[in-house]
Design a protein around this motif. Structure first.
Motif, PDB file in Angstrom:
ATOM      1  N   ILE A   1      14.632 -47.086 -61.823  1.00  0.00           N
ATOM      2  CA  ILE A   1      14.514 -46.685 -63.222  1.00  0.00           C
ATOM      3  C   ILE A   1      15.438 -45.490 -63.404  1.00  0.00           C
ATOM      4  CG2 ILE A   1      12.978 -46.059 -65.111  1.00  0.00           C
ATOM      5  CD1 ILE A   1      10.635 -47.082 -63.476  1.00  0.00           C
ATOM      6  N   SER A   2      16.443 -45.636 -64.232  1.00  0.00           N
ATOM      7  CA  SER A   2      17.447 -44.595 -64.385  1.00  0.00           C
ATOM      8  C   SER A   2      16.941 -43.446 -65.250  1.00  0.00           C
ATOM      9  CB  SER A   2      18.729 -45.189 -64.986  1.00  0.00           C
ATOM     10  OG  SER A   2      18.440 -45.782 -66.238  1.00  0.00           O
ATOM     11  N   GLY A   3      17.800 -42.432 -65.381  1.00  0.00           N
ATOM     12  CA  GLY A   3      17.433 -41.265 -66.171  1.00  0.00           C
ATOM     13  C   GLY A   3      17.492 -41.549 -67.660  1.00  0.00           C
ATOM     14  N   LEU A   4      17.206 -40.532 -68.414  1.00  0.00           N
ATOM     15  CA  LEU A   4      17.077 -40.628 -69.861  1.00  0.00           C
ATOM     16  C   LEU A   4      18.319 -41.235 -70.511  1.00  0.00           C
ATOM     17  CD1 LEU A   4      15.534 -37.758 -71.968  1.00  0.00           C
ATOM     18  CD2 LEU A   4      17.290 -39.258 -72.896  1.00  0.00           C
ATOM     19  N   GLY A   5      18.165 -42.475 -70.981  1.00  0.00           N
ATOM     20  CA  GLY A   5      19.240 -43.143 -71.683  1.00  0.00           C
ATOM     21  C   GLY A   5      20.330 -43.702 -70.799  1.00  0.00           C
ATOM     22  N   ALA A   6      20.262 -43.418 -69.489  1.00  0.00           N
ATOM     23  CA  ALA A   6      21.312 -43.890 -68.576  1.00  0.00           C
ATOM     24  C   ALA A   6      21.009 -45.320 -68.130  1.00  0.00           C
ATOM     25  CB  ALA A   6      21.414 -42.955 -67.368  1.00  0.00           C
ATOM     26  N   ASP A   7      21.862 -45.837 -67.232  1.00  0.00           N
ATOM     27  CA  ASP A   7      21.639 -47.175 -66.713  1.00  0.00           C
ATOM     28  C   ASP A   7      21.985 -47.196 -65.226  1.00  0.00           C
ATOM     29  OD1 ASP A   7      24.443 -47.291 -66.569  1.00  0.00           O
ATOM     30  OD2 ASP A   7      24.603 -48.258 -68.519  1.00  0.00           O
ATOM     31  N   GLU A   8      22.151 -48.403 -64.675  1.00  0.00           N
ATOM     32  CA  GLU A   8      22.328 -48.527 -63.233  1.00  0.00           C
ATOM     33  C   GLU A   8      23.626 -47.904 -62.706  1.00  0.00           C
ATOM     34  OE1 GLU A   8      23.666 -52.552 -64.998  1.00  0.00           O
ATOM     35  OE2 GLU A   8      22.067 -51.073 -65.328  1.00  0.00           O
ATOM     36  N   ARG A   9      24.534 -47.542 -63.590  1.00  0.00           N
ATOM     37  CA  ARG A   9      25.785 -46.951 -63.130  1.00  0.00           C
ATOM     38  C   ARG A   9      25.581 -45.642 -62.371  1.00  0.00           C
ATOM     39  NH1 ARG A   9      28.987 -47.222 -68.763  1.00  0.00           N
ATOM     40  NH2 ARG A   9      26.860 -46.770 -69.449  1.00  0.00           N
ATOM     41  N   VAL A  10      24.521 -44.915 -62.672  1.00  0.00           N
ATOM     42  CA  VAL A  10      24.291 -43.644 -61.976  1.00  0.00           C
ATOM     43  C   VAL A  10      23.892 -43.860 -60.520  1.00  0.00           C
ATOM     44  CG1 VAL A  10      23.658 -42.398 -64.069  1.00  0.00           C
ATOM     45  CG2 VAL A  10      21.877 -43.543 -62.751  1.00  0.00           C
ATOM     46  N   PHE A  11      23.466 -45.085 -60.175  1.00  0.00           N
ATOM     47  CA  PHE A  11      23.060 -45.389 -58.800  1.00  0.00           C
ATOM     48  C   PHE A  11      24.155 -46.103 -58.007  1.00  0.00           C
ATOM     49  CE2 PHE A  11      18.930 -45.692 -61.195  1.00  0.00           C
ATOM     50  CZ  PHE A  11      18.337 -44.582 -60.635  1.00  0.00           C
ATOM     51  N   ARG A  12      25.319 -46.248 -58.581  1.00  0.00           N
ATOM     52  CA  ARG A  12      26.342 -47.141 -58.012  1.00  0.00           C
ATOM     53  C   ARG A  12      26.838 -46.696 -56.637  1.00  0.00           C
ATOM     54  NH1 ARG A  12      31.611 -45.775 -61.862  1.00  0.00           N
ATOM     55  NH2 ARG A  12      31.835 -43.577 -61.232  1.00  0.00           N
ATOM     56  N   LEU A  13      26.734 -45.413 -56.313  1.00  0.00           N
ATOM     57  CA  LEU A  13      27.250 -44.919 -55.038  1.00  0.00           C
ATOM     58  C   LEU A  13      26.204 -44.914 -53.923  1.00  0.00           C
ATOM     59  CD1 LEU A  13      29.447 -41.925 -56.296  1.00  0.00           C
ATOM     60  CD2 LEU A  13      30.170 -44.259 -55.726  1.00  0.00           C
ATOM     61  N   LEU A  14      24.962 -45.227 -54.254  1.00  0.00           N
ATOM     62  CA  LEU A  14      23.920 -45.260 -53.233  1.00  0.00           C
ATOM     63  C   LEU A  14      24.068 -46.504 -52.372  1.00  0.00           C
ATOM     64  CD1 LEU A  14      20.762 -44.125 -55.256  1.00  0.00           C
ATOM     65  CD2 LEU A  14      22.315 -42.736 -53.873  1.00  0.00           C
ATOM     66  N   LYS A  15      23.696 -46.394 -51.092  1.00  0.00           N
ATOM     67  CA  LYS A  15      23.806 -47.501 -50.151  1.00  0.00           C
ATOM     68  C   LYS A  15      22.411 -47.937 -49.701  1.00  0.00           C
ATOM     69  CE  LYS A  15      28.285 -47.114 -50.190  1.00  0.00           C
ATOM     70  NZ  LYS A  15      29.114 -48.109 -50.927  1.00  0.00           N
ATOM     71  N   PHE A  16      22.183 -49.251 -49.718  1.00  0.00           N
ATOM     72  CA  PHE A  16      20.901 -49.794 -49.294  1.00  0.00           C
ATOM     73  C   PHE A  16      21.135 -51.011 -48.408  1.00  0.00           C
ATOM     74  CE2 PHE A  16      19.935 -47.584 -53.218  1.00  0.00           C
ATOM     75  CZ  PHE A  16      18.836 -46.838 -52.840  1.00  0.00           C
ATOM     76  N   GLU A  17      20.974 -50.823 -47.126  1.00  0.00           N
ATOM     77  CA  GLU A  17      21.138 -51.923 -46.191  1.00  0.00           C
ATOM     78  C   GLU A  17      19.812 -52.661 -46.033  1.00  0.00           C
ATOM     79  OE1 GLU A  17      23.940 -52.858 -44.948  1.00  0.00           O
ATOM     80  OE2 GLU A  17      25.115 -51.172 -45.726  1.00  0.00           O
ATOM     81  N   GLY A  18      19.857 -53.963 -46.269  1.00  0.00           N
ATOM     82  CA  GLY A  18      18.656 -54.763 -46.085  1.00  0.00           C
ATOM     83  C   GLY A  18      17.731 -54.822 -47.286  1.00  0.00           C
ATOM     84  N   TYR A  19      18.186 -54.282 -48.431  1.00  0.00           N
ATOM     85  CA  TYR A  19      17.361 -54.300 -49.633  1.00  0.00           C
ATOM     86  C   TYR A  19      18.185 -54.809 -50.817  1.00  0.00           C
ATOM     87  CZ  TYR A  19      14.135 -51.384 -46.968  1.00  0.00           C
ATOM     88  OH  TYR A  19      13.283 -50.907 -46.004  1.00  0.00           O
TER      89      TYR A  19
END
Length: 245
Positions: A38-56
């Protein structure tokens, strides 16, 4: 021109292999454990684009149009309808973290991880309360004066890299003013005193939206600003991997 039989067979074999590999990738993606963001106020998934999740497999919950004077609890209930996993893992950024807490009070969850957020009313800076009686945020023309407050927004959110500033400005420009005013008012009015089980709080030491003076996180990221998910994505990813396990 008709290709020789041996070449035609090779092409068909290659095409079949490509389709098979694509289907295999799709099956693997389906089998990965889902993590809801769930992104921040008014934002979207772009704010999470640099995070890495292996196996998820990340699943981003999309903001809904708030109903007039809709309480945050009712909004969280409507947003939770997008969750298709029993006992989900939910990661909430800023206002999204407050929504994640409200969801966790209504449905069983495996884990809730808050990023640059607050867990209850006592972690919301007390000076925000003035806006309960002086709600200028409900009439402030954010879009009209965005050009004048951009530099202030960069400072408040702790972004200094050109790409991050460009993305933040784009997000601010694309944010629906009605949603922004509704969400800001929900922050000001938040009365939550219940912290669900299995909540982990990760915060930046230089957060200016929710200063460390008022929060008690489980992990403090040195020099992390409010948008540490962007400018310290590697460190945040390592902490998330540690917490999720």
């Amino acid at each position: 021109m008709v290709p020789p039989p041996e070449k035609a067979g090779s092409l068909q074999s290659s095409r079949a292999f490509t389709i098979s590999a694509f289907e295999e990738i799709k099956q693997i993606e389906k089998s990965l454990k889902e993590i809801y963001f769930i992104s921040g106020l008014g934002a979207d998934e772009r704010v999470f684009r640099l995070l890495k999740f292996e196996g998820y497999r990340p699943v981003h919950l999309g903001w809904l149009e708030p109903q007039p004077s809709e309480p945050i609890e009712a909004y969280a209930q409507r947003l939770a309808a997008q969750i298709k996993t029993s006992k989900p893992v939910i990661i909430g950024l800023s206002f999204g973290g407050m929504i994640a807490v409200e969801i966790a009070k209504q449905i069983p969850v495996e884990k809730v991880i808050l990023l640059s957020s607050v867990k209850d009313r006592y972690e919301v800076p007390p000076y925000y309360r003035i806006f309960r009686w002086l709600p200028i945020h409900r009439i402030f023309p954010f879009k009209s004066v965005l050009w004048a407050i951009c530099w202030f927004a960069y400072w408040v959110f702790g972004v200094s890299v050109p790409d991050e500033r460009k993305l933040l400005k784009t997000i601010l420009l694309e944010t629906d003013p009605h949603f922004l005013k509704w969400a800001l008012h929900r922050v000001v009015l938040w009365q939550n005193e219940e912290i669900p089980e299995d909540v982990t709080h990760i915060h930046g030491s230089c957060d200016r939206i929710f200063p460390t003076l008022f929060v008690e996180p489980d992990f403090m990221l040195p020099n992390g600003g409010h948008l540490m998910v962007m400018h310290q994505a590697r460190e945040v990813s390592a902490l998330l991997e540690k917490v999720i396990g």
